[in-house]
Scaffold this motif. Structure first.
Motif, short mmCIF file in Angstrom:
data_model
loop_
_atom_site.label_atom_id
_atom_site.label_comp_id
_atom_site.label_asym_id
_atom_site.label_seq_id
_atom_site.Cartn_x
_atom_site.Cartn_y
_atom_site.Cartn_z
N LYS A 54 37.18 37.46 35.55
CA LYS A 54 38.36 38.09 36.16
C LYS A 54 39.01 37.23 37.23
N ARG A 95 50.13 41.88 35.98
CA ARG A 95 49.27 43.04 36.23
C ARG A 95 50.13 44.26 36.50
N MET A 96 49.77 45.35 35.85
CA MET A 96 50.58 46.57 36.03
C MET A 96 50.07 47.38 37.20
N GLU A 97 50.88 48.38 37.63
CA GLU A 97 50.48 49.26 38.72
C GLU A 97 49.21 49.98 38.34
N GLU A 146 46.34 48.91 37.71
CA GLU A 146 45.42 48.22 36.82
C GLU A 146 44.61 47.25 37.66
N ASP A 147 43.32 47.23 37.49
CA ASP A 147 42.56 46.24 38.26
C ASP A 147 42.37 44.96 37.44
N GLN A 150 40.67 45.19 33.99
CA GLN A 150 41.47 45.83 32.93
C GLN A 150 42.59 44.90 32.47
N PHE A 151 43.20 44.21 33.44
CA PHE A 151 44.24 43.27 33.10
C PHE A 151 43.68 42.17 32.20
N ASN A 164 41.15 42.31 30.24
CA ASN A 164 40.87 42.83 28.91
C ASN A 164 42.13 43.01 28.09
N ARG A 165 43.20 43.39 28.79
CA ARG A 165 44.47 43.57 28.07
C ARG A 165 44.98 42.24 27.52
#
Lengths: 441, 195
Positions: free
Chosen positions: A321, A378-380, A382-383, A386-387, A389-390
């Motif tokens: 990460k 990175r979206m609001e 989202e840690d 998660q980012f 993994n996306r």
């Protein structure tokens, strides 16, 4: 009598030597000059097409016994569901001696075939590509096919390998020399322009040194300054493949020896990020240097491989990460190699770097596709995980690779105990029911 | 790597293993390839560490017991024959007897042999009895720290009470077979042939 022969001998040798050298030099010029200007005669693509024909011919010659397809009936059913199915029908949360079968079966399934260990060895081919190293269970090889293989060996080791090695030395040598020269210029637009050109040129020569036939897709999404480019990692060659189409700032550990020389020369021409061994452990330092670099818009986009290790190009494993915490735009890139022409995966526990490069240069070719995906941020809410993994899922989807949650570090290290504890927790719930509060969750 | 592996397995060996275990020729070569890829030391035998390198097995709560089942009493290495013999327990139960070799007794994947395999997972000291202690130990492996000692103890007591018919507070193999539901045995049959 011997004295009569000697002058002839040496004359013939001299003539042969000269003609060979001239031919070789002409060939080199023929390959290097287009590299300098970034044009291509299309010879490599022609070569690739003829190789494909060759493989089709050899496939006909090879009598493949159709193997029984191996099936392990693995449906993704939850632990609770399976254990309920196994029991006699009484649905009370309770222990049953047959529960052991669930774990038993999962265990034996993973012994027969598991998702992780096979990612750290070369991918198996469906049909033979006339390289001994990729011959798995292909028996019944006829004499004609062996003859074809023999011709292949002659071509690859007698002609292609020396040519490629010469090109590689030329490419690397030019890189070191020219970047050092560019480094003498004062910082400014001229220097950046020259540095870009020099880097591109030398990487293109290296691409030809590997006979790499690369298809770039969606070039409109190419990474821009102030961003991070992330890609799946299969081998050190990934760097050459990406850097011959765009300019990046590299990240890595400082090495000694030849690598060290190259690193020091490169950093004279444009800012790359090299870490000392001791600095690598300090995550804050690493993050700071990366964000400083990104904040400076005149600096090139950073190229990072978040898997942290080489995977065999059938899957994408867990992304670390760190690079996703910085908070800038991420440009994902998917790289997929075609294994028929040469297996690009670097199995670092089996082969050292030199051995690996020699294997690369004695394969038929390196054929790959590169997809530039649209940038992601990175979206609001989202840690970083998660980012990561996306982004990973997007790369896996585009490249046609399996998306795994497992850590590439499992190549060398043990799996964390916490995963076993999760399994134990799940099973405990089945035993005592989730209503009873018996564990801290 | 693959080509060397298959050339080390001779046809006679394959035939023998076929007779003993009932696996097909291609399944045996496939499993030999797998055996070879797990054998990092390349000495023709697997150690416990080789098994533990499989992450999915390492996180299995009963992983160690399953690994242990592959190793004969007191030994630290399992060769390919032994590997195949143990895996053979998980082949589907065959109703027709075409693979049955009259001299070798029951096939390895018979119902009885499958049950005995499971029995041995519980029977830690291999004395042909599952004592309360052994049951507790296996239960503890499966639940980790999530259940208290008293609760686990009462689960164990209840289980022994239900299964024990001769009153010795242990579960023998015959008592074990009686409490096992028929469905459970079929579930072990997960290594199948496809077309």
């Amino acid at each position: 009598m011997e004295s009569y022969l000697f002058p002839f001998d040496s004359l013939i040798c001299m003539l042969l030597g000269i003609s060979f050298t001239v031919l070789f030099t002409l060939l080199l010029v023929f390959i290097i000059v287009p590299a300098i200007f970034g044009v291509s005669f299309g010879i490599r693509r022609l070569y690739m097409k003829s190789l494909i024909k060759l493989f089709e011919v050899s496939e006909l010659m090879l009598s493949i016994i159709s193997e029984e397809v191996w099936i392990i009936a693995k449906e993704p059913v939850s632990l609770e569901q399976e254990i309920q199915d196994m029991r006699r029908g009484g649905a009370e949360p309770e222990f049953d001696m047959s529960d052991i079968f669930y774990f038993c079966r999962r265990g034996v399934e993973s012994i027969v075939d598991d998702e992780v260990t096979k990612r750290f060895t070369a991918e198996e081919l469906e049909s033979w590509n006339l390289l001994t190293r990729s011959n798995y269970n292909f028996h019944h090889i006829s004499t004609r096919l062996t003859a074809l293989w023999g011709v292949g060996v002659l071509i690859r080791y007698g002609f292609l390998l020396p040519l490629r090695v010469t090109l590689a030395f030329t490419g690397v040598g030019l890189l070191v020399v020219l970047t050092s020269i560019v480094g003498l210029f004062p910082n400014g637009r001229m220097k950046n322009y020259l540095s870009d050109k020099v880097h591109l040129m030398c990487y293109r020569i290296c691409v030809r040194a590997l006979t790499a036939i690369i298809t770039y897709h969606d070039s409109e999404n190419k990474p821009k300054n102030g961003g991070i480019c992330v890609a799946n990692h299969t081998s050190p060659i990934d760097v050459i493949i990406l850097a011959s189409d765009g300019c990046y700032a590299m990240v890595g550990q400082v090495h000694g020896g030849l690598m060290g020389v190259i690193q020091r020369a490169m950093v004279k021409a444009c800012p790359h990020i090299w870490f000392e061994r001791s600095e690598v452990k300090d995550r804050h330092l690493v993050a700071k240097r990366l964000s400083d670099h990104i904040a400076d818009k005149s600096k090139l986009p950073i190229l990072i491989f978040p898997e942290g290790t080489c995977i065999n190009n059938t899957s994408v494993m867990m992304f670390k990460k760190g690079s996703f915490e910085i908070g800038c735009r991420v440009y994902p890139v998917a790289i997929k190699y075609d294994p028929r022409f040469g297996d690009a995966f670097w199995n670092s526990s089996k082969f050292g770097m030199v051995n690996y490069l020699l294997r690369m240069m004695s394969s038929w070719a390196i054929v790959c596709s590169v997809w530039y995906l649209p940038p992601m941020s990175r979206m609001e809410g989202e840690d970083a995980v998660q980012f990561a993994n996306r982004v990973k899922a997007a790369i896996a989807r585009k490249g046609g690779l399996a998306d795994l949650l497992w850590d590439g570090g499992l190549k060398r290290g043990k799996v964390k105990e916490v995963f076993k504890e999760e399994q134990q927790k799940l099973y405990s719930k089945v035993l005592v029911g989730s209503s009873e509060d018996c564990s801290r969750s | 790597m693959g080509s060397r592996a298959s050339s080390l397995l001779r046809e006679e060996d394959i035939e023998e293993i076929k007779k003993q275990t009932g696996f097909s020729h291609s399944q045996i070569t496939r499993l030999y390839s797998r055996f070879h890829s797990l054998d990092k030391g390349e000495n023709g035998a697997l150690s416990r560490e080789d098994f533990q390198r499989i992450p999915e097995l390492a996180i299995n709560p009963l992983g160690d017991r399953i690994i242990n089942a592959f190793f004969p009493e007191g030994e630290d290495q399992v060769n390919f024959r032994g590997f195949m013999r143990t895996l053979a327990h998980f082949r589907p139960v065959e109703d027709n007897e075409k693979n049955k070799d009259p001299t070798s007794g029951e096939p390895l994947n018979s119902r009885t042999n499958k049950l005995f395999f499971a029995f041995q997972l519980y029977d830690l000291d291999r004395d042909d009895k599952i004592s309360r202690d052994e049951l507790l130990q296996v239960l503890r492996m499966m639940v980790g720290v999530n259940i208290s000692d008293e609760q686990l103890g009462s689960i164990a007591d209840r289980t022994i009470q239900e299964a024990d018919t001769n009153g010795d507070m242990c579960i023998s193999f015959s008592e074990f077979t009686k409490v096992m539901p028929g469905k459970a045995i079929d579930i072990t049959a997960d290594l199948q042939n496809g077309a």
